[in-house]
Design an enzyme around this catalytic site. Structure first.
Site, PDB file in Angstrom:
ATOM      1  N   TYR A 123       0.838  -1.154   0.031  1.00  0.00           N
ATOM      2  CA  TYR A 123       0.087  -0.052   0.129  1.00  0.00           C
ATOM      3  C   TYR A 123       0.926   1.251   0.064  1.00  0.00           C
ATOM      4  O   TYR A 123       0.381   2.371  -0.175  1.00  0.00           O
ATOM      5  CB  TYR A 123      -1.182  -0.082   1.200  1.00  0.00           C
ATOM      6  CG  TYR A 123      -1.982  -1.251   0.746  1.00  0.00           C
ATOM      7  CD1 TYR A 123      -3.117  -0.683   0.005  1.00  0.00           C
ATOM      8  CD2 TYR A 123      -2.028  -2.359   1.550  1.00  0.00           C
ATOM      9  CE1 TYR A 123      -4.143  -1.896  -0.059  1.00  0.00           C
ATOM     10  CE2 TYR A 123      -2.789  -3.482   1.289  1.00  0.00           C
ATOM     11  CZ  TYR A 123      -3.867  -3.120   0.547  1.00  0.00           C
ATOM     12  OH  TYR A 123      -4.802  -4.047   0.016  1.00  0.00           O
ATOM     13  N   PHE A 410     -10.818  -3.518  10.941  1.00  0.00           N
ATOM     14  CA  PHE A 410     -11.869  -3.357  10.214  1.00  0.00           C
ATOM     15  C   PHE A 410     -11.775  -4.082   8.844  1.00  0.00           C
ATOM     16  O   PHE A 410     -12.340  -3.838   7.918  1.00  0.00           O
ATOM     17  CB  PHE A 410     -12.250  -1.954  10.068  1.00  0.00           C
ATOM     18  CG  PHE A 410     -11.286  -1.103   9.616  1.00  0.00           C
ATOM     19  CD1 PHE A 410     -10.819  -0.854   8.222  1.00  0.00           C
ATOM     20  CD2 PHE A 410     -10.450  -0.366  10.494  1.00  0.00           C
ATOM     21  CE1 PHE A 410      -9.900  -0.009   7.842  1.00  0.00           C
ATOM     22  CE2 PHE A 410      -9.523   0.609  10.336  1.00  0.00           C
ATOM     23  CZ  PHE A 410      -9.330   0.627   8.760  1.00  0.00           C
TER      24      PHE A 410
END
Length: 410
Positions: A123, A410
Site C-alpha cells: 500500500y 476493520f
C-alpha cells in the site's frame, strides 16, 4: 486478456463477492463473523471486479470518524475487504480499485483514508503510511508484580456475560476515543465486533469473558478476555489469560482490571495482542524483561485532501512551515502548502512561497497522528529539510501527548 467490469456491489451479490474475499485470505469465516461482516458492509461504498459472471476482485470502505490530535473526530474512509483472485493478478485490478476508491472518497469530502494491511509492502505505492503501532506481550504474571495506583481498592469488580454489559462497556469506550488519536468512534452495529466469539476461533481457549469495574454503581472500565487452560507434567497449572480488550476511565480502574487479570487462578501468563505502544501497564510491572514486549505496525493512513486533513488536527507547538508535497497517485495534492497552526487550531492553504520541507503524502500519513516523528523520517532520507530549523519545528508540532493506537481492525 479477459474483459473485466468494475461495479458497485448489489446486496444480492454479497455472498459471491465475499466468497472471493474469503478465498483470497485462505478459507471461509465462521458464520457468526460472516453475518457481522454482512451487517456492516456498506454496499454503496463497495466495488467488485467481474469477469463475466465471476467476481475476481473486491474492495470496500466503511464510513468512520477517526480521533486525531486535539480530540476532533474526522470523517475517514476505512478501506477494507480488498482482494484479487489468483487467476487475475498482475492485470492492474488492484490499482484500478484503489484509483476508483480514492476518487470516490474525495467526492464524499472525507479528508483521510485508512486501512490495516495484510501485506504492508502493497500500500505504500498508493500513498498509505504506517501511522500507529500495536504492542504485544507475553507477561509472566506468576512472577511479575504490579505497583497499583492509589484508589484501586475502591473499585468493585464483577463478572458479567459480555453481551449483557455491552451497552455499559460501549459507553466507557466512547468516552475514551477523543483522548487518544487513532481510535474510531464506532458506528451503530460495530459494538458487536467486540463480543464476537465463534468457538472455532478460540484456539483452544474458553468462551469470551468480561469483568466490569465499577465505582459508586457507575461503570468505569472493563476487560474482555479468554482463559486457556494448560497443565504441565506433575499437574502443575500453567494457563494463559488472553486479553481481547480493556478500557478504563481513570488509573484506579485501570490498575484494578490489570490486577484481576494477573490474579486469575491456574494461570501464569497474560497474553497481550493489541495495546497502545505507550500503555500504562509498562510502568506498573516489577520486571519488564519478563513481559516479552514487541511492536508491530497497526493503522495505515493517507491524506486524501492534504489541506483539509492538516487543518482537522491541532499541533503541540506553534508552527508555520511550507511543505512541498509529492503525490503521484492523487495529483491534486501535489505542490506547496503553508501549514500555520498550534494548540488551538490550524490552517493549510496553497502557496507560492519557497518550500521549507519536502516529503511525499506517504510520510504525511505516517506523521499525521503523532506516532512517527518527522525527524525519524528525515534520518531515513524520506523527508528533506530545505530551510534550517524547519524540520525540528515541524516535528515538534506534529507530536501528540499520547501515542496513537487503533484498538480493533476493520
Amino acid at each position: 486478456m479477459t474483459t473485466t467490469d468494475v461495479r458497485v456491489l448489489r446486496p444480492d451479490d454479497w455472498d459471491r463477492w465475499f466468497s472471493n474475499l474469503e478465498l483470497a485470505f485462505g478459507g471461509r469465516e465462521a458464520e457468526e463473523e460472516r453475518e457481522f461482516d454482512r451487517s456492516v458492509t456498506e454496499c454503496e461504498r463497495s466495488i467488485g471486479v467481474w469477469d463475466g459472471d465471476e467476481v475476481v476482485a473486491t474492495a470496500g470502505a466503511f464510513s468512520f470518524r477517526l480521533s486525531v490530535p486535539g480530540g476532533a473526530l474526522v470523517p475517514a474512509a476505512g478501506v477494507t475487504m480488498v482482494s484479487v483472485a489468483p487467476t487475475h493478478r498482475r492485470r492492474g485490478l488492484l490499482t484500478a480499485m484503489m484509483r476508483r476508491q480514492l476518487d470516490d472518497i474525495r467526492a464524499l469530502g472525507e479528508p483521510l483514508a485508512l486501512l490495516t494491511a495484510s501485506e504492508p509492502a502493497i500500500y505504500g505505492r498508493f500513498g498509505y503510511g504506517a501511522a500507529t503501532q500495536q504492542l504485544m506481550a507475553d507477561i509472566q504474571s506468576s512472577l511479575v508484580r504490579l505497583q497499583l495506583p492509589p484508589g484501586t481498592e475502591e473499585i468493585r469488580l464483577r463478572l458479567a456475560k459480555p453481551a449483557d454489559v455491552l451497552e455499559q462497556c460501549e459507553a466507557v469506550y466512547a468516552q475514551s476515543v477523543a483522548a487518544r488519536p487513532g481510535m474510531l468512534a464506532r458506528q451503530p452495529g460495530w459494538e458487536r465486533q467486540g463480543v464476537l466469539d465463534p468457538p472455532e476461533d478460540r484456539g483452544g481457549a474458553g468462551a469470551l469473558q468480561c469483568v466490569v469495574a465499577e465505582r459508586g454503581g457507575e461503570t468505569v472500565g472493563y476487560a474482555r478476555y479468554h482463559n486457556k487452560a494448560q497443565w504441565q507434567p506433575g499437574a502443575v497449572p500453567e494457563g494463559t489469560v488472553i486479553l481481547r480488550d480493556l478500557e478504563a476511565l481513570d488509573p484506579a480502574a485501570y490498575g484494578a482490571l490489570w490486577q484481576f487479570l494477573f490474579d486469575i487462578d491456574l494461570t501464569s501468563t497474560v497474553k497481550v495482542r493489541n495495546r497502545p505502544a505507550d500503555d500504562a501497564w509498562l510502568h506498573l510491572v516489577s520486571d519488564i524483561r519478563r513481559c516479552a514486549v514487541r511492536l508491530r505496525d497497526g493503522l495505515y493512513l493517507r491524506p486524501v485532501e492534504v489541506g483539509a486533513a492538516l487543518e482537522a488536527r491541532t499541533y503541540a507547538t506553534d508552527v508555520d512551515v511550507v511543505l512541498d508535497v509529492t503525490d503521484s497517485f492523487c495529483p491534486w495534492n501535489e505542490g506547496r502548502w503553508r501549514l500555520t497552526g498550534g494548540p488551538k487550531g490550524a490552517s493549510c492553504v496553497r502557496t507560492e512561497d519557497p518550500a521549507e520541507l519536502a516529503l511525499s503524502v506517504r510520510e504525511l500519513g505516517s506523521a499525521y497522528l503523532g506516532g512517527t516523528a518527522l525527524t525519524a523520517l528525515a534520518a531515513a532520507g524520506r523527508v528533506r529539510e530545505l530551510r534550517e530549523g524547519a524540520l525540528a519545528e515541524a516535528s515538534a508540532a506534529f507530536a501528540a501527548p499520547v501515542l496513537p493506537w487503533l484498538p480493533h481492525g476493520f
